[in-house]
Enzyme design. Structure first.
Site, PDB file in Angstrom:
ATOM      1  N   PHE A 259     100.154 -11.414  61.616  1.00  0.00           N
ATOM      2  CA  PHE A 259     100.385 -12.617  61.004  1.00  0.00           C
ATOM      3  C   PHE A 259     100.659 -13.757  62.234  1.00  0.00           C
ATOM      4  O   PHE A 259     101.163 -14.700  61.910  1.00  0.00           O
ATOM      5  CB  PHE A 259     101.352 -12.718  59.680  1.00  0.00           C
ATOM      6  CG  PHE A 259     101.040 -11.805  58.902  1.00  0.00           C
ATOM      7  CD1 PHE A 259      99.920 -11.903  58.014  1.00  0.00           C
ATOM      8  CD2 PHE A 259     102.024 -10.665  58.573  1.00  0.00           C
ATOM      9  CE1 PHE A 259      99.840 -10.834  57.043  1.00  0.00           C
ATOM     10  CE2 PHE A 259     101.682  -9.582  57.919  1.00  0.00           C
ATOM     11  CZ  PHE A 259     100.729  -9.763  56.935  1.00  0.00           C
ATOM     12  N   ILE A 484      93.982  -6.291  62.196  1.00  0.00           N
ATOM     13  CA  ILE A 484      95.200  -6.516  61.843  1.00  0.00           C
ATOM     14  C   ILE A 484      95.601  -6.267  60.356  1.00  0.00           C
ATOM     15  O   ILE A 484      96.357  -6.573  59.646  1.00  0.00           O
ATOM     16  CB  ILE A 484      96.003  -7.587  62.357  1.00  0.00           C
ATOM     17  CG1 ILE A 484      95.198  -9.014  61.791  1.00  0.00           C
ATOM     18  CG2 ILE A 484      95.890  -7.657  63.953  1.00  0.00           C
ATOM     19  CD1 ILE A 484      95.956 -10.216  62.288  1.00  0.00           C
ATOM     20  N   THR A 486      92.791  -7.118  58.299  1.00  0.00           N
ATOM     21  CA  THR A 486      91.833  -8.131  57.825  1.00  0.00           C
ATOM     22  C   THR A 486      90.751  -7.618  57.451  1.00  0.00           C
ATOM     23  O   THR A 486      89.972  -8.302  56.746  1.00  0.00           O
ATOM     24  CB  THR A 486      91.870  -9.292  59.006  1.00  0.00           C
ATOM     25  OG1 THR A 486      91.389  -8.485  60.226  1.00  0.00           O
ATOM     26  CG2 THR A 486      92.943 -10.153  59.037  1.00  0.00           C
ATOM     27  N   ARG A 649      79.437 -19.054  55.379  1.00  0.00           N
ATOM     28  CA  ARG A 649      78.962 -18.066  54.620  1.00  0.00           C
ATOM     29  C   ARG A 649      79.948 -16.695  54.699  1.00  0.00           C
ATOM     30  O   ARG A 649      80.588 -16.717  55.702  1.00  0.00           O
ATOM     31  CB  ARG A 649      77.626 -17.400  55.633  1.00  0.00           C
ATOM     32  CG  ARG A 649      76.426 -18.206  55.187  1.00  0.00           C
ATOM     33  CD  ARG A 649      75.076 -17.682  55.758  1.00  0.00           C
ATOM     34  NE  ARG A 649      74.804 -16.208  55.080  1.00  0.00           N
ATOM     35  CZ  ARG A 649      74.112 -15.378  55.707  1.00  0.00           C
ATOM     36  NH1 ARG A 649      73.501 -15.572  56.759  1.00  0.00           N
ATOM     37  NH2 ARG A 649      73.728 -14.279  54.976  1.00  0.00           N
ATOM     38  N   PRO A 653      82.429 -10.851  50.436  1.00  0.00           N
ATOM     39  CA  PRO A 653      83.340 -11.478  49.511  1.00  0.00           C
ATOM     40  C   PRO A 653      84.619 -10.543  48.843  1.00  0.00           C
ATOM     41  O   PRO A 653      85.740 -11.346  48.448  1.00  0.00           O
ATOM     42  CB  PRO A 653      82.497 -11.602  48.340  1.00  0.00           C
ATOM     43  CG  PRO A 653      81.308 -11.157  48.446  1.00  0.00           C
ATOM     44  CD  PRO A 653      81.084 -10.545  50.133  1.00  0.00           C
ATOM     45  N   GLY A 723      85.263 -18.351  58.866  1.00  0.00           N
ATOM     46  CA  GLY A 723      86.521 -17.404  58.938  1.00  0.00           C
ATOM     47  C   GLY A 723      87.517 -17.826  57.909  1.00  0.00           C
ATOM     48  O   GLY A 723      87.801 -18.904  57.440  1.00  0.00           O
ATOM     49  N   VAL A 724      88.230 -16.638  57.518  1.00  0.00           N
ATOM     50  CA  VAL A 724      89.092 -16.959  56.243  1.00  0.00           C
ATOM     51  C   VAL A 724      90.550 -16.599  56.057  1.00  0.00           C
ATOM     52  O   VAL A 724      91.403 -16.568  55.344  1.00  0.00           O
ATOM     53  CB  VAL A 724      88.382 -16.168  54.839  1.00  0.00           C
ATOM     54  CG1 VAL A 724      87.233 -16.969  54.408  1.00  0.00           C
ATOM     55  CG2 VAL A 724      88.081 -14.784  55.212  1.00  0.00           C
ATOM     56  N   GLY A 725      91.045 -16.178  57.524  1.00  0.00           N
ATOM     57  CA  GLY A 725      92.440 -15.476  57.479  1.00  0.00           C
ATOM     58  C   GLY A 725      93.487 -16.696  56.919  1.00  0.00           C
ATOM     59  O   GLY A 725      94.395 -16.259  56.237  1.00  0.00           O
ATOM     60  N   GLU A 726      93.426 -17.812  57.664  1.00  0.00           N
ATOM     61  CA  GLU A 726      94.743 -18.551  57.257  1.00  0.00           C
ATOM     62  C   GLU A 726      94.504 -19.855  56.154  1.00  0.00           C
ATOM     63  O   GLU A 726      95.438 -20.195  55.882  1.00  0.00           O
ATOM     64  CB  GLU A 726      95.142 -19.493  58.702  1.00  0.00           C
ATOM     65  CG  GLU A 726      94.453 -18.543  59.635  1.00  0.00           C
ATOM     66  CD  GLU A 726      95.557 -18.526  61.023  1.00  0.00           C
ATOM     67  OE1 GLU A 726      94.714 -18.358  62.249  1.00  0.00           O
ATOM     68  OE2 GLU A 726      96.708 -18.758  60.950  1.00  0.00           O
TER      69      GLU A 726
HETATM   70 MO1  MOS Z   1      97.188 -15.945  63.393  1.00  0.00          MO
HETATM   71  S1  MOS Z   1      99.224 -17.035  63.578  1.00  0.00           S
HETATM   72  O1  MOS Z   1      96.377 -16.846  64.569  1.00  0.00           O
HETATM   73  O2  MOS Z   1      97.568 -14.298  63.747  1.00  0.00           O
END
Ligand code: MOS
Length: 785
Positions: A259, A484, A486, A649, A653, A723-726
């Protein structure tokens, strides 16, 4: 003993078959993780390994007068105790301390001198032949300090804030003022002016930070480090200790969450390498959960937002200033206020961002750094404005929708936020919402509905990838990327399998090894757009190589065909209706006939910066939520969340939905639970454990409904993906705040919204902070202005 080089290589289960980009594919590393085959940084062993336990300072500022080590040294099994007094040779110049996210000279230098820069600073490393002996001995180390006055309380020092300097790459300072914001604010009939506060938060990934250094026969160091980039860790170590790249390999094949805490190498890495070089042995250093609170955190931040509107709800002025903490040793910066110049159309915008240096460790990026605070304040203020104007909060946002970035005068590459608003609202049933607060109740619970907008960057860095197709039909693609948690392993294999028309179980994606082709840090939600594009690019090059081989086969019509006429599907190269007719050859046959045991190629993916610069590139979300507030106890349950996301895209999902759900859970946690409290008399974080630092648990999480709206962005990446992480967490806490107001009629302007704030009318954050006695030296009026 265990060999250091047997990392399990995740690959899809047999029978998975052919997959396309956009298919929901379960993670290929799932089995390895649940069966314990996946080994993390602290799980690698070697013969004669030495275990290091860190001793941390108990004062925030001053210097070490004496270290009393005799009792610790007397513990059976202790082999050495390292400190600033006897550390091995390291580079002295500040410039050698650099990582890929910070200017040279920025990073903290463990054991550099007798100086104490923050409470919790590592001051000694006890090394023993067992972890238990080292831990016990560490408890016997006694330290005498020469103490100096420290300052750890942001709100007491707002007046000495400074403009950030020595900026890290990629940071954008707030743009210049447009129009005349203060004059427009003063002249407008509807005004909202409020201050917001967010306390410190610490990353609490499941896996503690750890570094295991394996001492090779030839002096080669193999380091397993919990990191968001093996190459960043290698960079740091090779610079600090002057070790050439070929004598140092860093690996992070499995990372148990990070994170942002792993974006920069942490002190456990420097200390473990230091000890290994000193002892010429393998060394492992694992931090305890308590020690997870002794390096970077999300910075404590004060903000003021002023919004003004005409009577019809048209925004007339946006003023947004933020003052955040940083460390004495460096300026940690994040983009907090810039979003307020982008999200809504407004001609008069003034933004400010300043820092206060405190005697804490430097803050570090934490999921959606900057946006998590800045967009929170803006979106709560927008909610406040909606009541002032007497307009539905969603209608107010749609009324002020920005079709382009006014401040930078740029269009968006794509922006399907309107679709997020519409589809999210429909899914939630927003049109049924009564306007007035306190109008829904069930028994002793007040019910409220709130919404907010989210935005995050859609970044693309550069990356290399390598691909090799083997005679048995197996494809191995590699890049020094990171997973990580993800889903990198899965999505990259999926992109490669789709490109080459192979079954997913025939594709191996290698990552987490500094010897692989260069890849950026896994951060900023950029890995799919970056590494994914490199993977697709290397596959395209591989296709061309295979096609060139096929053209040499005279008996087949490929010889007369063009590359554009062939397709790679179901394990074969297929030509349909070329000049010489149709034909298909399996890739295995092709390699056999060409007499090749393997075909390999490399590719460098460089973003098209000139084109990208002409656009604002961002992901968006609309978050709707329902809260139930116990009127007597002030407890809040977030019973329903709909998050509608536009992120280009979506490659997978199933995994993307998990990312957004995780973000929503984090947003609930930010809204209701997470805060690290400092005792400012000691300058020290007090609740440094999961017993006292609360994170959302299963019981805090109810219905979460994720939907992705159609979007395809070929400016951000060739995949169309952003991109969907944050993006999943941005706006969630604001939606909760706004729902609590709708339920109770109480506006809470600080996070977390703990029961005391919810149940006590007028219990603002200024009052609470001094009421519980931790606001030493704080006069609430000094910040209320
Ligand atoms: Mo994220 S805060 O870019 O690991």
């Amino acid at each position: 003993m265990t060999s250091p080089h047997n990392d399990v290589q995740p690959v899809a289960e047999p029978g998975t078959g052919y997959v396309r980009k956009g298919d929901g594919v379960p993670r290929v590393d799932g089995r390895a993780k649940v069966t314990g085959q996946a080994r993390y940084a602290a799980e690698h062993l070697a013969d004669g390994m030495i275990f290091g336990v860190v001793v941390n300072s108990t004062i925030a500022k001053g210097r070490i007068a004496t270290l009393q080590l005799d009792a610790a040294r007397a513990v059976p099994g202790v082999v050495e105790i390292l400190s600033h007094l006897n550390r091995p040779r390291m580079r002295k110049l500040d410039l050698f301390y650099k990582d890929m996210t910070a200017p040279a000279g920025s990073p903290f230098k463990p054991f550099h001198s007798d100086g104490i820069l923050y409470s919790g600073q590592p001051i000694a490393l006890v090394l023993a032949d067992s972890f238990e002996a080292a831990r016990y001995a560490a408890s016997l180390v006694r330290v005498q300090y020469v103490q100096e006055e420290h300052e750890t309380h942001l709100l007491s020092h707002l007046e000495r804030s400074h403009k950030p300097s020595r900026l890290k790459a990629g940071f954008s300072p707030p743009p210049d003022e447009t129009g005349d914001a203060q004059a427009a604010f003063d002249a407008a009939p509807m005004q909202v002016s409020a201050e917001y506060y967010a306390g410190v938060e610490h990353h609490n990934p499941m896996e503690m930070h750890a570094s295991t250094v394996l001492w090779g026969e030839d002096g080669h160091l193999t380091v397993y480090d919990k990191s968001q980039s093996s190459q960043n860790s290698r960079w740091m170590v090779s610079h600090v200790f002057g070790i050439p790249k070929h004598r140092l390999t860093v690996k992070n094949p499995f990372v148990g969450g990070a994170f942002g805490s792993g974006l920069r190498p942490q002190y456990n890495l420097i200390l473990a390498v230091m000890a290994a070089l000193h002892l010429k042995r393998s060394v492992r250093v694992v931090l305890t959960r308590q020690q997870m609170f002794t390096f970077g955190h999300r910075p404590e931040t004060w903000q003021r937002v002023q919004l003004a509107a005409r009577a019809d709800g048209t925004l007339a002025a946006v003023l947004h200033e933020a003052i955040a903490e940083t460390a004495r040793i460096e300026d940690y910066v994040e983009v907090v206020v810039n979003w307020s110049g982008q999200l809504y159309k407004c001609d008069n915008v003034k933004l400010g961002y300043r820092l206060v240096a405190l005697d804490h460790y430097s803050p570090i990026d934490m999921r959606a750094p900057g946006a998590a605070h800045g967009i929170h304040a803006l979106e709560v203020a927008m909610d406040e404005l909606s009541y002032a104007v007497g307009m539905d909060p969603l209608a107010l946002r749609l009324h002020n929708y920005s079709e382009r970035d006014e401040a930078q005068d740029l269009p968006y590459s794509t922006k399907e936020l309107r679709a997020c608003y519409e589809q999210g609202a429909a899914r939630f049933g927003w049109s049924q919402r009564p306007m007035a607060p306190r109008s829904m109740r069930e028994g002793h619970e007040l019910i409220g509905w709130g919404m907010a907008t989210g935005q995050w960057d859609a970044m693309q860095m550069f990356a290399r990838a390598h691909a090799e197709l083997h005679a048995d039909g197996r494809l191995v693609v590699g890049s020094a990327a990171t997973d990580i948690g993800t889903g990198t392993y899965t999505v990259m294999a999926q992109i490669a399998a789709d490109a080459m028309g192979l079954q997913l179980e025939d594709v191996v994606f290698r990552l987490g090894d500094s010897t692989l082709p260069v890849a950026p840090i896994e951060g900023g939600s950029s890995h799919v757009a970056t590494v994914g594009s490199a993977v697709e690019g290397v596959c395209e090059k591989l296709q061309k190589k295979l096609f060139a081989l096929a053209r040499r086969l005279d008996d087949l019509p490929f010889a007369k065909a063009r590359f554009a006429d062939v397709q790679f599907r179901e394990g074969s190269m297929v030509l349909q209706g070329g000049p010489g007719g149709s034909c298909a050859i399996s890739l295995q046959q092709l390699l056999a006939r060409a007499g090749e045991t393997r075909v390999e190629t490399k590719y460098l993916m460089l973003p098209n910066i000139l084109k990208q610069k002409k656009y604002v590139r961002a992901t968006h979300s609309a978050v709707f939520c329902e809260v139930r507030v116990d009127e007597d106890f002030g407890t809040v349950r977030v019973t329903r969340v709909v998050s509608a996301v536009a992120a280009g895209r979506i490659m997978n999902p199933q995994l993307a939905r998990s990312q957004i759900m995780g973000g929503v859970v984090w947003g609930i946690s930010q809204a209701l639970h997470e805060e690290t409290h400092a005792d400012h008399r000691l300058g020290r974080f007090m609740n440094h454990s999961l017993a006292e630092y609360h994170v959302a648990v299963q019981a805090d999480v109810h219905d979460i409904d994720v939907l992705f709206v159609e979007e395809d962005d070929r400016i951000v990446s060739r995949l169309g993906a952003k991109g969907v992480g944050e993006i999943g967490m941005v706006g969630v806490a604001a939606a909760v705040t706004n729902a609590i107001y709708h339920a109770t009629g109480r506006r809470i302007r600080s996070t977390p919204m703990t029961p005391d704030k919810v149940m006590t009318p007028g219990m603002g954050w200024e009052a609470r902070d001094s009421a519980v006695g931790i606001g030493v030296g704080l006069d609430p009026r000094s910040v209320a202005r």
